[in-house]
Design an enzyme around this catalytic site. Structure first.
Site, mmCIF file in Angstrom:
data_model
loop_
_atom_site.group_PDB
_atom_site.id
_atom_site.type_symbol
_atom_site.label_atom_id
_atom_site.label_comp_id
_atom_site.label_asym_id
_atom_site.label_seq_id
_atom_site.Cartn_x
_atom_site.Cartn_y
_atom_site.Cartn_z
ATOM 1 N N GLY A 59 11.098 -4.578 -3.426
ATOM 2 C CA GLY A 59 12.118 -5.543 -3.812
ATOM 3 C C GLY A 59 11.595 -6.609 -4.751
ATOM 4 N N GLY A 84 6.801 -1.999 0.060
ATOM 5 C CA GLY A 84 8.077 -2.614 -0.254
ATOM 6 C C GLY A 84 8.314 -2.575 -1.752
ATOM 7 N N GLY A 114 1.378 -15.400 4.086
ATOM 8 C CA GLY A 114 2.400 -15.875 3.184
ATOM 9 C C GLY A 114 2.402 -17.371 2.956
ATOM 10 C CE LYS A 125 12.925 -15.595 -4.598
ATOM 11 N NZ LYS A 125 11.593 -15.121 -4.160
ATOM 12 C CB ALA A 176 16.994 6.127 -3.474
ATOM 13 N NE ARG A 177 18.274 -0.453 -0.839
ATOM 14 C CZ ARG A 177 18.627 -1.281 0.146
ATOM 15 N NH1 ARG A 177 18.600 -0.841 1.415
ATOM 16 N NH2 ARG A 177 18.999 -2.521 -0.118
ATOM 17 N NE ARG A 229 11.654 -1.431 4.738
ATOM 18 C CZ ARG A 229 12.183 -2.539 5.242
ATOM 19 N NH1 ARG A 229 12.308 -2.657 6.548
ATOM 20 N NH2 ARG A 229 12.567 -3.523 4.451
#
Length: 280
Positions: A125, A123, A234, A64, A152-153, A149
């Site tokens: 992302g 989450g 979903g 993406k 840092a991401r 989780r």
């Protein structure tokens, strides 16, 4: 005309069933939709090699962000989210868009979930970034709490929030029990990852949108439903984002309700066919 879904892995994708059903229901007998395994390193060459018979592509993970980078033009929404799941021919080039946001918005709306006053995202992302954009589009004005989780991401969703002009609160997923007084919890976690948090989810007053569509219902969804909360899976998101792609790729102003019903039925039948047979 041709179209396809690209990603890695992609063999599990429902997109061919959804798109080909839509083409058949719309009488587009000369249209076909396939799938191709494609990683980030192959995407540019794949797109460059497409002939004029190609109307568009659906892009799933991990493509993406790279799709947005290689497109000739893109929508403000795709740029704000930081990723595109759709490429369509436009003006001799490729135009990128993000229909995940529309898919999430439509899925929540048809479930009777209007504008959540407050929301928590599980989450951090690409899907969380699309969910944030959907919440902003629906009118949520309060800061959205993102529980990751690995905090840092959380860069992708933080950058998306900056572009969307919306405030975030970032925290660890382990702190979910401290954020239960909210209207909507959106889990963008992989299949099974939210199941360890069924205790807090069952104790919350919030509705739940879980982006997982198979296996369904998830343990987390079951826990929320058992205490009377509204649950959205979903599949409705996948359905509505696919309908938006069909509209864009075929140039149709609208996709008739009868076509949407046919696509929904075909997708549900395929999911039922894939479901494991219960042990006797």
């Amino acid at each position: 005309m041709r179209a396809a879904v690209l990603g890695s892995p992609v063999a599990h994708s429902l997109s061919p069933v959804l798109h080909n059903t839509a083409y058949a229901a719309m009488g587009l007998d000369d249209w076909s939709y396939g799938m191709h395994e494609c990683g980030e390193h192959r995407l540019a060459a794949f797109v460059a090699g497409l002939g004029p018979e190609w109307a568009g592509l659906s892009l799933t993970m991990p493509l993406k962000r790279r799709t947005l980078e290689l497109a000739d033009t893109s929508t403000e929404l795709a740029r704000a989210v930081g990723g595109a799941n759709t490429l369509v021919r436009r003006g001799g080039g490729w135009h990128a868009d993000n229909t995940d946001v529309e898919g999430i918005t439509e899925a929540l709306t048809e479930a009777g979930i209007g504008t959540p006053r407050e929301a928590v995202l599980l989450g951090a992302g690409a899907t969380a970034a699309s969910a944030l954009a959907a919440l902003v589009r629906m009118g949520t004005t309060a800061p959205v709490t993102v529980l990751a989780r690995d905090t840092a991401r959380a860069g992708a969703v933080t950058e998306a929030a900056d572009r969307l002009g919306h405030r975030l609160r970032i925290g660890p997923l382990s702190a979910l029990g401290e954020h239960l007084d909210t209207d909507l919890i959106v889990s963008s976690l992989p299949s099974g990852a939210a199941d360890a948090h069924t205790g807090p989810l069952a104790a919350s007053r919030a509705d739940l949108f879980d982006v997982v569509y198979a296996p369904w219902p998830t343990v987390a969804a079951g826990a929320v439903a058992d205490r009377g909360g509204r649950v959205v899976g979903g599949f409705p998101m996948l359905l509505h984002q696919a309908i938006a792609q069909v509209r864009m790729m075929t140039g149709s102003e609208d996709v008739p309700a009868g076509v949407v019903r046919a696509v929904r039925a075909a997708g549900e039948a395929e999911l039922a066919r894939r479901a494991p047979t219960p042990a006797r």
